[in-house]
Design a protein around this motif. Sequence first.
Motif, PDB file in Angstrom:
ATOM      1  N   MET A 195      73.729  17.344  67.618  1.00 21.00           N
ATOM      2  CA  MET A 195      74.108  17.528  66.219  1.00 21.00           C
ATOM      3  C   MET A 195      73.886  16.247  65.427  1.00 21.00           C
ATOM      4  N   PRO A 196      73.397  16.366  64.185  1.00 22.17           N
ATOM      5  CA  PRO A 196      73.306  15.175  63.336  1.00 22.17           C
ATOM      6  C   PRO A 196      74.693  14.583  63.124  1.00 22.17           C
ATOM      7  N   ALA A 197      74.786  13.270  63.161  1.00 15.56           N
ATOM      8  CA  ALA A 197      76.106  12.631  63.103  1.00 15.56           C
ATOM      9  C   ALA A 197      76.099  11.485  62.106  1.00 15.56           C
ATOM     10  N   MET A 198      76.999  11.572  61.148  1.00 17.61           N
ATOM     11  CA  MET A 198      77.311  10.463  60.254  1.00 17.61           C
ATOM     12  C   MET A 198      78.830  10.379  60.203  1.00 17.61           C
ATOM     13  N   ASP A 199      79.347   9.335  59.586  1.00 20.93           N
ATOM     14  CA  ASP A 199      80.795   9.152  59.585  1.00 20.93           C
ATOM     15  C   ASP A 199      81.525  10.401  59.093  1.00 20.93           C
ATOM     16  N   LEU A 200      81.070  11.001  58.019  1.00 18.90           N
ATOM     17  CA  LEU A 200      81.737  12.175  57.453  1.00 18.90           C
ATOM     18  C   LEU A 200      81.756  13.333  58.435  1.00 18.90           C
ATOM     19  N   THR A 201      80.619  13.608  59.076  1.00 18.86           N
ATOM     20  CA  THR A 201      80.558  14.757  59.971  1.00 18.86           C
ATOM     21  C   THR A 201      81.385  14.527  61.235  1.00 18.86           C
ATOM     22  N   VAL A 202      81.427  13.285  61.709  1.00 23.94           N
ATOM     23  CA  VAL A 202      82.245  13.000  62.891  1.00 23.94           C
ATOM     24  C   VAL A 202      83.727  13.067  62.535  1.00 23.94           C
ATOM     25  N   GLN A 203      84.078  12.612  61.333  1.00 23.86           N
ATOM     26  CA  GLN A 203      85.466  12.792  60.892  1.00 23.86           C
ATOM     27  C   GLN A 203      85.844  14.270  60.909  1.00 23.86           C
ATOM     28  N   ALA A 204      84.917  15.123  60.477  1.00 28.28           N
ATOM     29  CA  ALA A 204      85.199  16.553  60.434  1.00 28.28           C
ATOM     30  C   ALA A 204      85.336  17.134  61.842  1.00 28.28           C
ATOM     31  N   MET A 205      84.387  16.835  62.709  1.00 28.19           N
ATOM     32  CA  MET A 205      84.363  17.415  64.044  1.00 28.19           C
ATOM     33  C   MET A 205      85.505  16.901  64.921  1.00 28.19           C
ATOM     34  N   GLY A 214      88.603  16.178  64.114  1.00 24.94           N
ATOM     35  CA  GLY A 214      89.957  16.552  63.713  1.00 24.94           C
ATOM     36  C   GLY A 214      90.577  15.580  62.733  1.00 24.94           C
ATOM     37  N   ALA A 215      89.868  14.493  62.423  1.00 23.63           N
ATOM     38  CA  ALA A 215      90.429  13.505  61.505  1.00 23.63           C
ATOM     39  C   ALA A 215      90.614  14.090  60.107  1.00 23.63           C
ATOM     40  N   ILE A 216      89.610  14.813  59.618  1.00 26.77           N
ATOM     41  CA  ILE A 216      89.724  15.412  58.292  1.00 26.77           C
ATOM     42  C   ILE A 216      90.756  16.545  58.301  1.00 26.77           C
ATOM     43  N   GLY A 217      90.724  17.343  59.360  1.00 29.32           N
ATOM     44  CA  GLY A 217      91.661  18.464  59.443  1.00 29.32           C
ATOM     45  C   GLY A 217      93.115  18.031  59.450  1.00 29.32           C
ATOM     46  N   SER A 218      93.387  16.813  59.892  1.00 31.32           N
ATOM     47  CA  SER A 218      94.768  16.340  59.968  1.00 31.32           C
ATOM     48  C   SER A 218      95.132  15.419  58.811  1.00 31.32           C
ATOM     49  N   THR A 219      94.231  15.280  57.839  1.00 29.82           N
ATOM     50  CA  THR A 219      94.480  14.381  56.715  1.00 29.82           C
ATOM     51  C   THR A 219      94.608  15.180  55.426  1.00 29.82           C
ATOM     52  N   GLY A 220      95.619  14.852  54.626  1.00 33.86           N
ATOM     53  CA  GLY A 220      95.889  15.564  53.394  1.00 33.86           C
ATOM     54  C   GLY A 220      97.288  16.172  53.447  1.00 33.86           C
ATOM     55  N   VAL A 251      91.201  16.335  53.798  1.00 35.08           N
ATOM     56  CA  VAL A 251      90.661  15.182  53.059  1.00 35.08           C
ATOM     57  C   VAL A 251      90.110  14.173  54.049  1.00 35.08           C
ATOM     58  N   LYS A 252      88.932  13.655  53.783  1.00 42.22           N
ATOM     59  CA  LYS A 252      88.380  12.626  54.659  1.00 42.22           C
ATOM     60  C   LYS A 252      89.129  11.313  54.467  1.00 42.22           C
ATOM     61  N   SER A 253      89.064  10.464  55.465  1.00 41.72           N
ATOM     62  CA  SER A 253      89.626   9.125  55.339  1.00 41.72           C
ATOM     63  C   SER A 253      88.771   8.307  54.391  1.00 41.72           C
ATOM     64  N   GLY A 254      89.409   7.445  53.599  1.00 43.81           N
ATOM     65  CA  GLY A 254      88.651   6.573  52.707  1.00 43.81           C
ATOM     66  C   GLY A 254      87.720   5.642  53.459  1.00 43.81           C
ATOM     67  N   PRO A 255      88.220   4.872  54.432  1.00 42.54           N
ATOM     68  CA  PRO A 255      87.347   3.997  55.212  1.00 42.54           C
ATOM     69  C   PRO A 255      86.413   4.795  56.112  1.00 42.54           C
ATOM     70  N   ALA A 256      85.220   4.243  56.369  1.00 45.10           N
ATOM     71  CA  ALA A 256      84.269   4.874  57.292  1.00 45.10           C
ATOM     72  C   ALA A 256      84.672   4.512  58.722  1.00 45.10           C
ATOM     73  N   PHE A 257      85.850   4.993  59.125  1.00 42.26           N
ATOM     74  CA  PHE A 257      86.440   4.454  60.349  1.00 42.26           C
ATOM     75  C   PHE A 257      85.772   4.953  61.619  1.00 42.26           C
ATOM     76  N   THR A 258      85.099   6.110  61.597  1.00 32.90           N
ATOM     77  CA  THR A 258      84.449   6.539  62.836  1.00 32.90           C
ATOM     78  C   THR A 258      83.215   5.687  63.113  1.00 32.90           C
ATOM     79  N   ASP A 259      82.479   5.330  62.084  1.00 38.91           N
ATOM     80  CA  ASP A 259      81.351   4.411  62.255  1.00 38.91           C
ATOM     81  C   ASP A 259      81.810   3.090  62.865  1.00 38.91           C
ATOM     82  N   PHE A 260      82.853   2.518  62.286  1.00 47.56           N
ATOM     83  CA  PHE A 260      83.296   1.202  62.729  1.00 47.56           C
ATOM     84  C   PHE A 260      84.034   1.273  64.059  1.00 47.56           C
ATOM     85  N   SER A 261      84.772   2.355  64.305  1.00 45.77           N
ATOM     86  CA  SER A 261      85.397   2.525  65.614  1.00 45.77           C
ATOM     87  C   SER A 261      84.325   2.586  66.690  1.00 45.77           C
ATOM     88  N   GLY A 262      83.239   3.299  66.410  1.00 41.09           N
ATOM     89  CA  GLY A 262      82.134   3.345  67.359  1.00 41.09           C
ATOM     90  C   GLY A 262      81.544   1.970  67.601  1.00 41.09           C
TER      91      GLY A 262
END
Length: 399
Positions: free
Chosen positions: A133-143, A145-151, A158-169
């Motif tokens: 699957m194509p992967a960018m910070d937004l899509t990994v946040q979605a897959m 559970g980060a987005i699903g648990s935020t808001g 709601v996505k996280s403001g910081p691009a934290f999956t990119d930087f965590s990686g």
Amino acid sequence: MLKSFTDLVVLELGHIYNGPYCGLLFAHLGAEVIKVEPLSGERLRTRARGDADPQEFIMLNSNKKSVALDLKSEAGKDAFLKLVDKADVLVENYAPNTLERLGLGLESLLERNPRLVIASGKGYGTSGPYSQMPAMDLTVQAMSGAIGSTGFADGPPVKSGPAFTDFSGGIHLFGGAMAALFDRTATGKGQIVEVSMHDTIYPMLTSALSALHNQPDSQLPERTGNQHSGLAIAPYNVYQAADGWLAIICASDHHWVRLAKALGFGEAVDDPRFADPVGRAEHMDEIDALVTGATKALTRDEISELLGGAGVPFAPVKTLREVDTDPHLIEREMIRYVDHPENGRVPVVGNPLKMSALQPGAELGIAPKVGADQAEVLGRLLGLDAEQAEALRAVPVRL
């Protein structure tokens, strides 16, 4: 035998945030980080027009060198492979199968240089049903559970403001590469280290996921706003002040007692509903109403003085403009400044690794232009003269 980080040669086939942040950590420690870019530069450079580089590229590429090679050409591929022969670490976060299609599969690179540590950053890894699957910070946040648990429970995810999956990686990738280098001191052999951004997010969901098991029969909302992810702690929220917002958490009984007395509702300490952590969590809305009733009449500074004196965990919610000039980050040299020839004096990312016995030089260089170190790097490592090195930057004619 390597004696220090300055002996390390790190090749970075990195783009956007994940690979470049891993490379930046090596650069901060004094390694020679050579950014091997396409002839037109890595993808992040395209976020600005003309010859200028965007601020995000400048922030993540200090103290690196740049060599531009066309890895689709035989000459470019040959030069890259000769650099691999000289390298200790290769950092890459290309899309799955990209290097394989170029004839540069990771296993073949390791076979060519058995001491090479290959740090491979991927969105979902190279195995499993999501691997292609194509992967960018937004899509990994979605897959993840980060987005699903935020808001908030009554609103959309709601996505996280910081691009934290990119930087965590990128952070995990650096840790994996360092572990492999340590292993190499005993075995003399390198290895391939793969880090999936998606994998690194699962542990971060510990509180939210644990609520599913701690209270299996309850109907807890997946999104809990600024309240505790497992709805197990109160007070735990972002509360309104007269001039902004503050985050407050009471992780123990004594925090709760001190908070109530500091904010002027000390009588709540004797309320049996709030006698222990479980009771306070069960009456979260009433607790939040009490705290908000006190905080909204006070400024952030006034609340900070009261809670700071009482030893209650709190922090004002800082705006991005406040973070941009945060005196704490500046004193700790996480925000550092460089004089850029086009952008002027701009902030760059400092080194978060504070080590008592390793103090790299204080100078912090600006991010390089594409191929800025072509002649120096390829001359010193591969023995090419300046004309030969620059010839590799020529755009090939493809029929």
